[in-house]
Motif scaffolding. Sequence first.
Motif, PDB file in Angstrom:
ATOM      1  N   LEU A 173      -3.837   3.049 -11.181  1.00  0.00           N
ATOM      2  CA  LEU A 173      -3.718   2.655  -9.829  1.00  0.00           C
ATOM      3  C   LEU A 173      -5.196   3.128  -8.923  1.00  0.00           C
ATOM      4  O   LEU A 173      -5.293   4.387  -8.796  1.00  0.00           O
ATOM      5  N   PRO A 174      -6.148   2.308  -8.753  1.00  0.00           N
ATOM      6  CA  PRO A 174      -7.544   2.489  -8.349  1.00  0.00           C
ATOM      7  C   PRO A 174      -7.560   3.389  -7.080  1.00  0.00           C
ATOM      8  O   PRO A 174      -8.550   3.788  -6.527  1.00  0.00           O
ATOM      9  N   ASN A 175      -6.445   2.938  -6.055  1.00  0.00           N
ATOM     10  CA  ASN A 175      -6.626   3.385  -4.730  1.00  0.00           C
ATOM     11  C   ASN A 175      -5.445   4.342  -4.198  1.00  0.00           C
ATOM     12  O   ASN A 175      -5.331   4.771  -3.269  1.00  0.00           O
ATOM     13  N   LEU A 176      -4.805   4.909  -5.398  1.00  0.00           N
ATOM     14  CA  LEU A 176      -3.859   5.913  -5.225  1.00  0.00           C
ATOM     15  C   LEU A 176      -4.260   7.139  -4.833  1.00  0.00           C
ATOM     16  O   LEU A 176      -5.224   7.877  -5.331  1.00  0.00           O
ATOM     17  N   VAL A 177      -3.803   7.919  -3.596  1.00  0.00           N
ATOM     18  CA  VAL A 177      -4.222   8.961  -2.965  1.00  0.00           C
ATOM     19  C   VAL A 177      -3.248  10.294  -3.313  1.00  0.00           C
ATOM     20  O   VAL A 177      -3.590  11.319  -3.294  1.00  0.00           O
ATOM     21  N   VAL A 197      -1.385   3.037  -2.470  1.00  0.00           N
ATOM     22  CA  VAL A 197      -2.046   4.167  -1.915  1.00  0.00           C
ATOM     23  C   VAL A 197      -1.124   5.336  -1.903  1.00  0.00           C
ATOM     24  O   VAL A 197      -1.780   6.477  -2.361  1.00  0.00           O
ATOM     25  N   THR A 198       0.043   5.272  -1.821  1.00  0.00           N
ATOM     26  CA  THR A 198       1.006   6.300  -1.814  1.00  0.00           C
ATOM     27  C   THR A 198       2.376   5.964  -2.470  1.00  0.00           C
ATOM     28  O   THR A 198       2.943   4.686  -2.043  1.00  0.00           O
ATOM     29  N   ILE A 199       2.817   6.665  -3.268  1.00  0.00           N
ATOM     30  CA  ILE A 199       4.189   6.548  -3.986  1.00  0.00           C
ATOM     31  C   ILE A 199       5.058   7.792  -3.618  1.00  0.00           C
ATOM     32  O   ILE A 199       4.670   8.978  -3.770  1.00  0.00           O
ATOM     33  N   ASP A 200       6.162   7.325  -2.980  1.00  0.00           N
ATOM     34  CA  ASP A 200       7.006   8.647  -2.664  1.00  0.00           C
ATOM     35  C   ASP A 200       8.371   8.159  -3.105  1.00  0.00           C
ATOM     36  O   ASP A 200       9.194   7.294  -2.536  1.00  0.00           O
ATOM     37  N   PHE A 201       9.031   8.947  -4.432  1.00  0.00           N
ATOM     38  CA  PHE A 201      10.274   8.592  -4.961  1.00  0.00           C
ATOM     39  C   PHE A 201      11.043   9.847  -4.868  1.00  0.00           C
ATOM     40  O   PHE A 201      11.876  10.140  -5.592  1.00  0.00           O
ATOM     41  N   SER A 202      11.129  10.679  -3.737  1.00  0.00           N
ATOM     42  CA  SER A 202      11.609  11.874  -3.933  1.00  0.00           C
ATOM     43  C   SER A 202      13.311  11.826  -3.306  1.00  0.00           C
ATOM     44  O   SER A 202      13.625  10.781  -2.825  1.00  0.00           O
ATOM     45  N   TYR A 203      13.810  12.849  -3.956  1.00  0.00           N
ATOM     46  CA  TYR A 203      15.435  13.194  -3.624  1.00  0.00           C
ATOM     47  C   TYR A 203      16.082  11.696  -4.120  1.00  0.00           C
ATOM     48  O   TYR A 203      16.711  10.956  -3.451  1.00  0.00           O
ATOM     49  N   ASN A 204      15.855  11.365  -5.500  1.00  0.00           N
ATOM     50  CA  ASN A 204      16.800  10.320  -5.936  1.00  0.00           C
ATOM     51  C   ASN A 204      17.620  10.754  -7.270  1.00  0.00           C
ATOM     52  O   ASN A 204      17.498  12.178  -7.451  1.00  0.00           O
ATOM     53  N   ARG A 227       0.690  -1.290   0.065  1.00  0.00           N
ATOM     54  CA  ARG A 227       0.032  -0.018  -0.046  1.00  0.00           C
ATOM     55  C   ARG A 227       0.891   1.325  -0.107  1.00  0.00           C
ATOM     56  O   ARG A 227       0.408   2.280  -0.709  1.00  0.00           O
ATOM     57  N   TYR A 228       1.947   1.222   0.744  1.00  0.00           N
ATOM     58  CA  TYR A 228       2.821   2.566   0.880  1.00  0.00           C
ATOM     59  C   TYR A 228       4.154   2.231   0.525  1.00  0.00           C
ATOM     60  O   TYR A 228       4.944   1.314   1.107  1.00  0.00           O
ATOM     61  N   LEU A 229       4.644   2.937  -0.538  1.00  0.00           N
ATOM     62  CA  LEU A 229       5.914   2.677  -1.201  1.00  0.00           C
ATOM     63  C   LEU A 229       6.850   3.904  -1.214  1.00  0.00           C
ATOM     64  O   LEU A 229       6.423   4.988  -1.868  1.00  0.00           O
TER      65      LEU A 229
END
Length: 340
Positions: free
Chosen positions: A174-178, A154-161, A130-132
């Motif tokens: 993605l049907p549940n992405l917030v 639900v959440t994707i966070d790929f910051s600072y790469n 759910r949370y990546l």
Amino acid sequence: MTTTSLITFLLILTLSLSTLPIPSFSQLCNPQDKQALLQIKNQLGNPTQLASWNPSTDCCNTTWQGVSCDTDTKTYRINDLSLSNLNLPKLYPIPPSLGNLPFLEILDISNILNLVGPIPLAITNLTKLRYLYITQTNISGSIPEFISRIQTLVTIDFSYNKLSGELPSSLSLLPNLVGITLNDNSFSGPIPESYGSFSNLFTSITLERNQLSGNIPATLAKLNLAFVDLSSNRLEGDASVFFGSEKNTQKIILAKNKLAFDLGKVELSSNLNTLDIRNNYVYGKLPEGLTALKYLHKLNVSYNNLCGEIPQGGNMQRFDVYSYQHNKCLCGSPLPSCKT
């Protein structure tokens, strides 16, 4: 055997047994999960921060750093894994053995500078994820299209790469992405039009400090975003799609782009607390509705082409000259008075 002899025998037997090594069993941790964790540790070069991952102990006994098991359902499968602040002995890719934790719901990989390479295909095996979070690493390459296979996200966070390439249009599947957070990378190209098709759950998009370009898709007007930050890119055109009195928008941050639209024609969410559009080509007047915003605490419209008198009242008196400077012909407090 006399009673005394029996007692003596039992004492000797007890003492003998007490000196034998007691085997350690993982009574809660699933064996396959435990094996996957030990493979992950090995694939990361056995960093000292994971010394608590001891094969002779139970990985569900709360002593394994960053490991949490599902105690609510009593299945004791690993559902939360945090790999953060690891000092890897050399450069390593994201461990493919992460894909061998099928009950994982939260994966947090953060602040590992020696983590490199692309996002691995094995991550698609995490069908309950759910949370990546993969942040503050040196992973590179593009966001692979196969991320959209993880339908539970639900959440994707790929910051600072060091990710690059164009944003994948398939994220909208993605049907549940917030929300998505992709700031501080090197993404280029336009924002996909398909992002206007995110579900009504979608409320947050953060793409600041990339190299995105092109016009903002008109389809994004369909979104009811609580938070949008597209600052420090090369985006052009009309960003009025993010405004609307019927929306629940709290923060709009569009600074340092090439956006051009009539700010005087937008309607404002009553929940708006932050509006930052500095360093663009925005024109027109400031909306009178700014004075009615009870929660407004940050406003910066400097370095644009705005004109007219600054509205007075409400929270507007809290903003100084730096919020309005370097516009075409804005006037009124805290700037010089308008010419009659």
